[in-house]
Design an enzyme around this catalytic site. Sequence first.
Site, PDB file in Angstrom:
ATOM      1  N   ASP A   1       3.959   4.112   3.417  1.00  0.00           N
ATOM      2  CA  ASP A   1       4.484   3.385   4.562  1.00  0.00           C
ATOM      3  C   ASP A   1       3.694   3.691   5.834  1.00  0.00           C
ATOM      4  OD1 ASP A   1       6.815   1.809   5.686  1.00  0.00           O
ATOM      5  OD2 ASP A   1       6.928   3.604   6.924  1.00  0.00           O
TER       6      ASP A   1
ATOM      7  N   GLU B   1     -13.330  -4.197   8.283  1.00  0.00           N
ATOM      8  CA  GLU B   1     -14.229  -3.080   7.989  1.00  0.00           C
ATOM      9  C   GLU B   1     -13.489  -1.750   8.092  1.00  0.00           C
ATOM     10  OE1 GLU B   1     -17.953  -3.180  10.103  1.00  0.00           O
ATOM     11  OE2 GLU B   1     -18.241  -5.276   9.498  1.00  0.00           O
TER      12      GLU B   1
END
Length: 532
Positions: A213, A266
Amino acid sequence: MSGSIFPEATPDPATWWRGAAIYQVYLRSFADGNGDGIGDLAGLRARLPYLADLGIGAIWLNPWYPSPMADGGYDVADYRDIEPSFGTLAEAEAFIAEAHALGIKTITDIVPNHGSDRQEWFVRALEAGPGSPERDLFIFRAGRGADGELPPNDWQSIFGGPAWTRVADGEWYLHLFAPEQPDFNWADPRVVEEFHDVLRFWFDRGVDGIRIDSAALLVKEMDGGGGPEAYTDLDGVHEIYRGWRQVAERYDDRILIGEVWLPDQERFALYLRPDEMHTAFNFDFLACAWEPDALRRSIDLTLATHLPLGAPPTWVLSNHDVTRPVTRYGRPDTSFDHADRKHGMPADPVLGERRARAAALLAMALPGGLYVYQGEELGLPEVEDIPAELRQDPIWFRSGHTDLGRDGCRVPLPWSGDEPPFGFGTGRPWLPQPPEWKALTAEVQAGDPSSMLTLYRTGLRLRRELLGDGTLTWLESPREVLAFRRDSGLVCVVNLGTGPVPLPDHESVLLASGPLEGGALPADTTVWLRTA
Ligand code: GLC
């Protein structure tokens, strides 16, 4: 499955997760076995045959730990036990074993950014006072101003309001989410060791994967600025996941899945390096508008990000935090954004359902893993008219009742019958179900060849046989049409234009999200073709 028409697509058991369809169970709202109006493990276990029938490969459960439920279980009070209203640890173990017996893997949700203000560590930190080692497990600071009456900095909670709360002795603690969710201090080695132990605890009990999470938020730079840049995606997080990967590697075949919401692909890709997580949710695709250029861009970007790393992409249309697709796709703006959930923007339910069906077959046909959030397979819409006094999401409270939050995608499932609770259980469900859901119960849809449930069942079954992991080849098509071929020879064509388009050459139609018009593919429809 016997009689495979494309035998090369047999899944590799060593990498079950690369092409798996993973079904997300929001336990509170799945099925209630004891009549208290709250979904539980007994309800889930009783419905395992339904999930096996659906053709999924794994179940991911939202947090099932003891919790005061200030944030639907994402405020974890004990990482090594089960919330009593959901069941017991013994029942969790029975569930894991029963799922395995059906060939279904299990994934549990670990919340490392924050715990609960009722967790023993935090209770002790409050008692121990400023400067104590107990406080160092969290992020306590003195306030600013003459009497420390101002928070240590101006960071805002992701749920709204300040990210700091003052305690009785005058110190403040950080909570990027609700005040009931104090953030851990990941610079402290005890926190690192604790979570390694929690991972081992669940791997030892047989879970096959961990959903991580808020994975990008763990490292904070107090002087790093006034906004999310000071606690989002700082380089130090990668060391944490390298450690987690080492824990996972000591077991066979266990995986780490990241909840990493980052606009920069990226930066996102760094989490998928071979010594970090195995996969991560594709939120770029989830948030993407139902438009041909945007979808093509999102798919290409996803493939370009994942394939060089050897990591399988994932395809996600919904989860417990976002507006249901049937509603989203019926609006004039079909994109998703946490900052503006577009509640109240009119949605055309017929158009929304048509596009959600087409989107489902698109997502299922793409290479990699697939996530299906409970109720997506029933085509449930977002429930926007939950009475204010029944709402539970902290976003609703902390936004000063300006953002309806996420309750509308968490309404208990309709299983059968003509009126609430629709077979969810015998008690009154914790959130009310719309009476119109009598047309959407699993029971009604199971017998209807044109239902959303039948589409998911058929699609997931074919997907298991023909799709999953691999690559795709784009086929030439008009701008408003997405057409690609998978290694198995299956061709998927999606019409995002306004009128019908001719089908490419094919041997047969395997599945379509809606009726074809005299051999042409209507607008907002997807078809799977078998080709030579
Ligand atoms: C994640 C969960 C969300 C929760 C938040 C804080 O984003 O998906 O439901 O509220 O983390 O734990």
